[in-house]
Design a protein around this motif. Structure first.
Motif, mmCIF file in Angstrom:
data_model
loop_
_atom_site.group_PDB
_atom_site.id
_atom_site.type_symbol
_atom_site.label_atom_id
_atom_site.label_comp_id
_atom_site.label_asym_id
_atom_site.label_seq_id
_atom_site.Cartn_x
_atom_site.Cartn_y
_atom_site.Cartn_z
ATOM 1 N N ASN A 190 55.429 135.862 110.739
ATOM 2 C CA ASN A 190 56.157 136.894 111.484
ATOM 3 C C ASN A 190 57.603 137.026 111.016
ATOM 4 O O ASN A 190 58.139 138.129 110.950
ATOM 5 N N MET A 191 58.225 135.863 110.688
ATOM 6 C CA MET A 191 59.598 135.931 110.194
ATOM 7 C C MET A 191 59.645 136.664 108.861
ATOM 8 O O MET A 191 60.561 137.448 108.593
ATOM 9 N N HIS A 192 58.648 136.423 108.044
ATOM 10 C CA HIS A 192 58.593 137.044 106.719
ATOM 11 C C HIS A 192 58.494 138.563 106.857
ATOM 12 O O HIS A 192 59.171 139.324 106.162
ATOM 13 N N LYS A 193 57.657 138.975 107.793
ATOM 14 C CA LYS A 193 57.468 140.402 108.058
ATOM 15 C C LYS A 193 58.785 141.018 108.538
ATOM 16 O O LYS A 193 59.200 142.087 108.092
ATOM 17 N N TRP A 194 59.443 140.275 109.409
ATOM 18 C CA TRP A 194 60.697 140.723 110.009
ATOM 19 C C TRP A 194 61.801 140.812 108.947
ATOM 20 O O TRP A 194 62.661 141.674 108.995
#
Lengths: 386, 252
Positions: A81-85
């Motif tokens: 999710n952090m990567h997507k963000w």
């Protein structure tokens, strides 16, 4: 100088780890070998943490993979999710300084919570009975994730919460972990692999230093005293309740961090799968501790590396020329000989374990550390009276 | 040897108040009443012995004081404070150290580690080193065996280690459970010599002992337990002359 020895050692290790982050892909061109090195480092953390329960506290956990699994999934979900963000793209080293610490902290926190819950029965249960609780815990983690109904519509957790309550929301959340197929990030595109050699090696080094200090601190001494004699330990002021639960929490944190690293390991897998953390994985962890010597920090390091290398090396061997040589045409002519080297692994395991039990019932090092002398012989001045 | 227990300041007792007081203590194992109302007290600085035959309730009394057994009825006070509900581990901080029965040392820890665990509650490293020196002065044998594992010591040395470990907490009251049990006679003498030295340094001692002769010789007062009750009490020197005790415990 002596005072700063540890600090200098850690600083040196960090520099080396940073250098390797850049140098490892250059030095080792074979991705599978790089993976092996990194996995060995992660498994050292697994062994060091299990050693707190099985070695120092004298309890017997056969479900350590449960903590590793929780750590891996926590880290996978958060990093995905952090990567997507952060906008996707490459998992760069610069970004890893945001993602990896956050994920490892989250892994540690989740594992610690479950370590506390699993540690509570240790107050009432001993030996085999406690072992069964830990085994049950690991199996519950594996089965809850593995048997979740995947693809139950596009319902988000928020929608599930309002339509079916907390329990329904929880089951939707678990089903988003991909069940038997494994978790591949929020979009199913594969996990970002942020943890390069720098992170893996420096976290492993820190774990080694922490384990070492733990063993020889007042806390470690008290824990080992408790293992030897509960009444005598209480008589010197060691509170058994607090120590037993704390040892579980600390071991769980180590297992969680190791799992967190494994999930994001560069050259590793782009998915986390519940079957990676099955009973075999827990058993491997026990083997690491026992081969090295229960209670020994350097033993856990040796055991972690040894077991990883045997397990993986044999898997790798399957595709190398050695295996081709065994399988290929030879003296027997047309006779097709197939060798399943994975099966061979269990044989090597067994032989090593049996040999060890005969020659060194306490493992390679016993409770000692590398470089420590064996304890002196029993004095002959006065016969023992019992 | 230095015995400045950190709580010593708080242990200033009004004159005439016992350091340890046990009032009508009753303890049962299942349905069997092991103690039927034991009363005893130990004054500050005293060495008090509890003697009696097997199963008289000596060890049960000591274990109850050390909070290792649930108390049926009665009250135990230490320095004026009720300790009925205090956990064993918390007694050490209060100033009570127990030397458990049967040399309960930590066999896989080195002698040094065994002693260091004894000072577990003391964070002050300098004070710990000093106490360690004192304990080694008391038991020079331990000093020679610092790096050896506790389990490799002989029986007598293990008992020394157990006492030394208890002394590392710098207790105000030392509870000794059968220090002579299963130890060569020559070493029993040595151990009781050390107990005398500890007492001379100002530590109050309550010792449970089956070896009546040595117990009476090295204590000021004694209690004789018989089937869970105090059968007799008084100055040890007088009890040693008592006909009944001579016949029952001293072999005539």
């Amino acid at each position: 100088m002596h005072k700063y020895r540890t600090a200098i050692f850690v600083a040196g290790a960090l520099v080396v780890a940073m250098a390797l982050d850049w140098a490892l892909p250059v030095l080792v061109t074979d991705g599978s070998v790089r993976q092996l090195v990194m996995l060995a480092a992660c498994n050292v953390v697994v062994a060091l943490s299990l050693n707190v329960i099985n070695g120092m506290a004298g309890q017997f956990s056969i479900g350590h993979a449960g903590f590793v699994s929780l750590g891996a999934y926590t880290s996978a979900v958060l990093s995905g999710n952090m990567h997507k963000w952060l906008g996707g793209g490459d998992a760069t080293l610069a970004r890893s300084f945001i993602v990896v610490p956050a994920c490892l902290l989250a892994s540690a926190a989740v594992a610690a919570l479950f370590g506390f819950i699993v540690g509570l029965p240790s107050l009432r249960l001993k030996g085999d009975y406690l072992a069964i609780v830990t085994l049950g815990f690991a199996e519950i983690v594996r089965l809850v994730i593995g048997t979740a109904q995947v693809g139950s519509g596009g319902e988000t957790i928020g929608q599930a919460m309002s339509s079916g309550g907390a329990l329904h929301a929880l089951s939707v959340a678990v089903s988003k972990l991909g069940g038997q197929n494994g978790y591949m990030g929020p979009d199913g595109q594969g996990l970002p692999l942020y943890a390069g050699p720098f992170w893996v090696l420096s976290v492993t080094t820190l774990a080694c230093v922490a384990a070492w200090r733990l063993k020889f601190s007042g806390w470690g001494r008290a824990l080992r005293a408790l293992r030897e004699d509960e009444i005598a330990a209480a008589a010197v002021g060691v509170d058994p309740t607090r120590y037993k639960v704390t040892s579980f929490v600390i071991a769980a944190i180590g297992g969680g961090v190791a799992g967190g690293l494994i999930a994001q390991m560069r050259d590793g897998s782009y998915l986390v799968n519940p079957e990676t953390f099955n009973f075999q994985a827990s058993f491997d962890a026990i083997t690491m501790v026992i081969i090295g010597g229960s209670g020994s920090v350097s033993g856990a390091i040796i055991g972690g590396i040894f077991v990883t290398v045997t397990v993986k090396a044999i898997e790798q061997l399957q595709n190398t020329s050695v295996a081709q040589l065994i399988r290929g045409p030879h003296m027997l002519g047309t006779f097709e000989l197939t060798v399943d080297l994975n099966a061979l692994r269990m044989i090597i395991y067994s032989v090593v374990l049996i040999a060890l039990m005969i020659r060194r019932p306490e493992g390679m090092l016993g409770e000692r550390e590398l470089g420590q002398k064996r304890p002196g012989p029993r004095p002959k001045s006065e016969p023992a009276v019992t | 040897m230095r015995v400045d227990h950190p709580t010593r300041g708080k242990l200033e007792l009004p004159a005439g108040q016992p350091l340890l007081e046990v009032k009508s203590l009753q303890v049962s194992y299942g349905g069997i009443r092991a103690l039927k109302g034991v009363d005893l007290h130990v004054m500050p600085g005293e060495v008090v012995a509890m003697i009696g035959s097997n199963g008289a309730g000596k060890t049960t009394t000591l274990k109850s004081i050390a909070r290792l057994l649930p108390i049926g009825a009665g009250e135990i006070t230490f320095a004026g404070k009720r300790i009925n509900d205090t956990a064993t581990a918390d007694l050490v901080a209060a100033g009570i150290s127990l030397v458990p029965e049967g040399r309960a040392i930590f066999p896989n820890l080195t002698v040094r580690e065994n002693l260091e665990v004894g000072a577990y509650l003391h964070r002050d490293r300098k004070a710990m080193r000093e106490t360690l020196e004192d304990v080694v002065a008391l038991f020079p044998r331990l000093g020679e065996r610092m790096t050896q594992e506790g389990g490799t010591l002989s029986g007598g040395e293990q008992q020394m280690l157990a006492i030394g470990r208890a002394m590392m907490a710098r207790p105000a009251l030392l509870l000794l459970d059968e220090p002579s049990l299963g130890i060569a006679p020559k070493l029993v003498m040595q151990i009781f010599e050390s107990i005398k030295k500890i007492a001379n340094a100002g530590v109050t001692i309550l010792v449970v002992e089956q070896n009546t002769r040595i117990a009476l010789a090295s204590s000021q007062r004694a209690y004789v337990l018989k089937t869970g009750e105090i059968a007799m009490e008084g100055p040890s020197a007088e009890l040693a002359q008592n006909e009944e005790i001579r016949a029952a415990y001293l072999g005539g």
